[in-house]
Motif scaffolding. Structure first.
Motif, mmCIF file in Angstrom:
data_model
loop_
_atom_site.group_PDB
_atom_site.id
_atom_site.type_symbol
_atom_site.label_atom_id
_atom_site.label_comp_id
_atom_site.label_asym_id
_atom_site.label_seq_id
_atom_site.Cartn_x
_atom_site.Cartn_y
_atom_site.Cartn_z
ATOM 1 N N SER A 70 0.545 -1.216 0.207
ATOM 2 C CA SER A 70 -0.320 -0.057 -0.391
ATOM 3 C C SER A 70 0.737 1.252 0.006
ATOM 4 O O SER A 70 0.302 2.948 -1.002
ATOM 5 C CB SER A 70 -1.048 0.244 1.234
ATOM 6 N N TYR A 71 2.057 1.092 0.792
ATOM 7 C CA TYR A 71 2.585 2.367 0.722
ATOM 8 C C TYR A 71 3.600 2.071 -0.721
ATOM 9 O O TYR A 71 3.640 3.359 -1.306
ATOM 10 C CB TYR A 71 4.363 2.121 1.847
ATOM 11 N N ALA A 72 4.155 1.525 -1.016
ATOM 12 C CA ALA A 72 4.271 1.740 -2.565
ATOM 13 C C ALA A 72 3.333 2.142 -3.542
ATOM 14 O O ALA A 72 3.486 2.742 -4.435
ATOM 15 C CB ALA A 72 5.041 -0.035 -2.889
ATOM 16 N N LEU A 73 2.707 1.602 -3.857
ATOM 17 C CA LEU A 73 1.544 1.741 -4.812
ATOM 18 C C LEU A 73 1.427 3.813 -4.197
ATOM 19 O O LEU A 73 1.182 4.382 -5.311
ATOM 20 C CB LEU A 73 0.127 0.945 -4.046
ATOM 21 N N GLY A 74 1.667 4.599 -2.777
ATOM 22 C CA GLY A 74 1.153 5.767 -2.921
ATOM 23 C C GLY A 74 2.578 6.138 -3.162
ATOM 24 O O GLY A 74 1.979 7.473 -3.699
ATOM 25 N N ARG A 75 3.379 5.446 -3.352
ATOM 26 C CA ARG A 75 4.478 6.485 -3.240
ATOM 27 C C ARG A 75 5.531 6.560 -4.607
ATOM 28 O O ARG A 75 4.913 7.345 -5.617
ATOM 29 C CB ARG A 75 5.796 5.537 -2.569
ATOM 30 N N PHE A 76 4.671 5.446 -5.352
ATOM 31 C CA PHE A 76 4.631 5.545 -6.659
ATOM 32 C C PHE A 76 3.260 5.540 -7.863
ATOM 33 O O PHE A 76 4.117 5.760 -9.087
ATOM 34 C CB PHE A 76 5.328 3.677 -6.840
ATOM 35 N N GLY A 77 2.416 5.474 -7.469
ATOM 36 C CA GLY A 77 0.838 5.428 -8.080
ATOM 37 C C GLY A 77 0.425 6.845 -7.831
ATOM 38 O O GLY A 77 -0.662 6.760 -8.154
ATOM 39 N N GLY A 78 0.617 6.853 -6.543
ATOM 40 C CA GLY A 78 -0.329 7.784 -6.220
ATOM 41 C C GLY A 78 -0.942 9.496 -6.610
ATOM 42 O O GLY A 78 -1.900 9.910 -6.109
ATOM 43 N N ARG A 79 0.329 9.426 -7.254
ATOM 44 C CA ARG A 79 0.177 11.215 -7.896
ATOM 45 C C ARG A 79 -0.736 11.494 -8.458
ATOM 46 O O ARG A 79 -0.996 12.330 -8.974
ATOM 47 C CB ARG A 79 1.502 11.524 -8.403
ATOM 48 N N PRO A 80 -0.725 10.370 -9.820
ATOM 49 C CA PRO A 80 -1.735 10.546 -10.864
ATOM 50 C C PRO A 80 -3.114 9.785 -10.194
ATOM 51 O O PRO A 80 -3.830 10.937 -10.534
ATOM 52 C CB PRO A 80 -1.549 9.310 -11.449
ATOM 53 N N ALA A 81 -3.432 9.201 -9.058
ATOM 54 C CA ALA A 81 -4.279 9.497 -7.848
ATOM 55 C C ALA A 81 -4.916 10.322 -7.505
ATOM 56 O O ALA A 81 -6.811 10.782 -7.250
ATOM 57 C CB ALA A 81 -4.652 8.366 -7.246
ATOM 58 N N GLN A 82 -3.810 11.163 -7.244
ATOM 59 C CA GLN A 82 -3.739 12.542 -6.457
ATOM 60 C C GLN A 82 -4.626 13.570 -7.323
ATOM 61 O O GLN A 82 -5.119 13.993 -7.402
ATOM 62 C CB GLN A 82 -1.998 12.774 -5.579
ATOM 63 N N ARG A 83 -3.951 13.859 -8.668
ATOM 64 C CA ARG A 83 -4.224 14.707 -9.776
ATOM 65 C C ARG A 83 -5.720 14.101 -9.976
ATOM 66 O O ARG A 83 -6.504 15.804 -10.008
ATOM 67 C CB ARG A 83 -3.068 14.806 -10.432
ATOM 68 N N ARG A 84 -5.913 12.886 -10.496
ATOM 69 C CA ARG A 84 -7.482 12.567 -10.974
ATOM 70 C C ARG A 84 -8.832 13.314 -9.606
ATOM 71 O O ARG A 84 -9.772 13.011 -9.451
ATOM 72 C CB ARG A 84 -7.598 11.213 -11.141
ATOM 73 N N PHE A 85 -8.296 12.732 -8.715
ATOM 74 C CA PHE A 85 -8.959 12.735 -7.443
ATOM 75 C C PHE A 85 -9.010 13.734 -6.438
ATOM 76 O O PHE A 85 -10.231 14.026 -5.914
ATOM 77 C CB PHE A 85 -9.632 11.704 -6.941
ATOM 78 N N PHE A 86 -7.746 14.821 -6.436
ATOM 79 C CA PHE A 86 -8.138 14.700 -5.302
ATOM 80 C C PHE A 86 -7.252 16.527 -5.167
ATOM 81 O O PHE A 86 -6.143 16.860 -5.185
ATOM 82 C CB PHE A 86 -7.177 14.764 -3.768
ATOM 83 N N ASP A 87 -7.261 16.875 -7.113
ATOM 84 C CA ASP A 87 -6.942 18.302 -7.892
ATOM 85 C C ASP A 87 -7.932 19.402 -6.990
ATOM 86 O O ASP A 87 -8.305 19.553 -8.350
ATOM 87 C CB ASP A 87 -6.832 17.981 -9.130
ATOM 88 N N GLY A 88 -8.068 19.772 -6.484
ATOM 89 C CA GLY A 88 -8.483 21.348 -5.616
ATOM 90 C C GLY A 88 -7.948 21.773 -4.567
ATOM 91 O O GLY A 88 -7.173 21.288 -4.001
ATOM 92 N N PRO A 89 -8.298 23.010 -4.403
ATOM 93 C CA PRO A 89 -7.789 23.786 -2.950
ATOM 94 C C PRO A 89 -7.858 23.542 -1.634
ATOM 95 O O PRO A 89 -6.846 23.153 -1.126
ATOM 96 C CB PRO A 89 -7.813 24.749 -3.176
ATOM 97 N N TYR A 90 -8.792 22.530 -1.343
ATOM 98 C CA TYR A 90 -9.143 21.797 -0.293
ATOM 99 C C TYR A 90 -8.711 20.052 -0.405
ATOM 100 O O TYR A 90 -7.761 20.186 1.048
ATOM 101 C CB TYR A 90 -10.783 21.431 0.360
ATOM 102 N N ALA A 91 -7.981 19.654 -1.762
ATOM 103 C CA ALA A 91 -7.200 18.223 -1.266
ATOM 104 C C ALA A 91 -5.867 18.509 -0.980
ATOM 105 O O ALA A 91 -5.200 17.624 -0.360
ATOM 106 C CB ALA A 91 -7.614 17.781 -2.279
ATOM 107 N N ARG A 92 -5.766 19.345 -1.725
ATOM 108 C CA ARG A 92 -4.128 20.102 -1.416
ATOM 109 C C ARG A 92 -3.879 20.365 0.079
ATOM 110 O O ARG A 92 -2.464 20.162 0.537
ATOM 111 C CB ARG A 92 -4.117 21.062 -2.471
ATOM 112 N N ARG A 93 -4.907 21.015 0.360
ATOM 113 C CA ARG A 93 -4.957 21.439 1.501
ATOM 114 C C ARG A 93 -4.398 19.794 2.546
ATOM 115 O O ARG A 93 -3.605 19.761 3.418
ATOM 116 C CB ARG A 93 -5.893 22.180 2.286
#
Length: 195
Positions: A70-93
């Protein structure tokens, strides 16, 4: 229940199945890792072929391995998920807040999250996503995995010893106690958060 019994009552396959269920739970929270560990503990009490030390070791190793995936998924694949699902000012905070919390209380978060349903996935994935140092992560995750394995497996084991004539009653009592512990952790967490 009968299918789980059939899977977990035949070593060495039982140990592989237990490892797979426990490891898979860190990535897919729908996997019944706690149920499998408790049930394996009951079987260790009533089936001479199932060794308690092996069940404890396999449950802890599965928990640690799953958390690392799970750590590795977040480390190496988490950025695309973050951009897709958590891309807003609230999510970045929220991600910044998570990073700060892991830096301040990372070890405690990782240990406590192991006992919160769904919490382990969020904590381990976020640890990778925020770049939390892996050696620190591994240290605290190993502690959490060991404590969790002791808790779940021994809960089943002692239930199996007490109710050895009625293993299904042992499983039921162990599940009720596990649910009580999970509820107590969640209530305490909410209380502390409000404080």
């Amino acid at each position: 229940m009968e299918a789980l019994y059939d899977l977990l009552a035949q070593p060495p396959v039982a140990y592989l199945v237990l490892f797979g269920i426990v490891a898979g739970d860190a990535v897919f929270p729908a996997f019944p890792s706690e149920s499998a560990a408790i049930f394996a503990g009951v079987l260790a009490a009533i089936e001479p072929e199932i060794a308690l030390p092996a069940v404890l070791g396999v449950a802890a190793a599965g928990a640690f391995s799953g958390d690392s995936v799970s750590y590795a998924l977040g480390r190496f694949g988490g950025r695309p998920a973050q951009r897709r699902f958590f891309d807003g000012p609230y999510a970045r905070r929220a991600v910044r807040w998570s990073c700060d919390q892991l830096r301040l209380r990372g070890g405690l978060i990782l240990v406590v999250a192991r006992f919160v349903p769904g919490g382990r996935t969020g904590a381990t994935f976020t640890s990778g996503l925020t770049g939390f140092r892996y050696l620190t992560f591994a240290f605290f995750t190993a502690i959490a995995a060991a404590f969790w394995a002791l808790y779940a497996v021994l809960l089943g084991y002692f239930g199996g010893r007490i109710f050895h004539e009625r293993p299904l009653l042992a499983v039921g009592v162990a599940f009720a106690l596990a649910a009580g512990v999970a509820a107590a952790v969640e209530i305490t967490r909410r209380f502390l958060r409000r404080s």
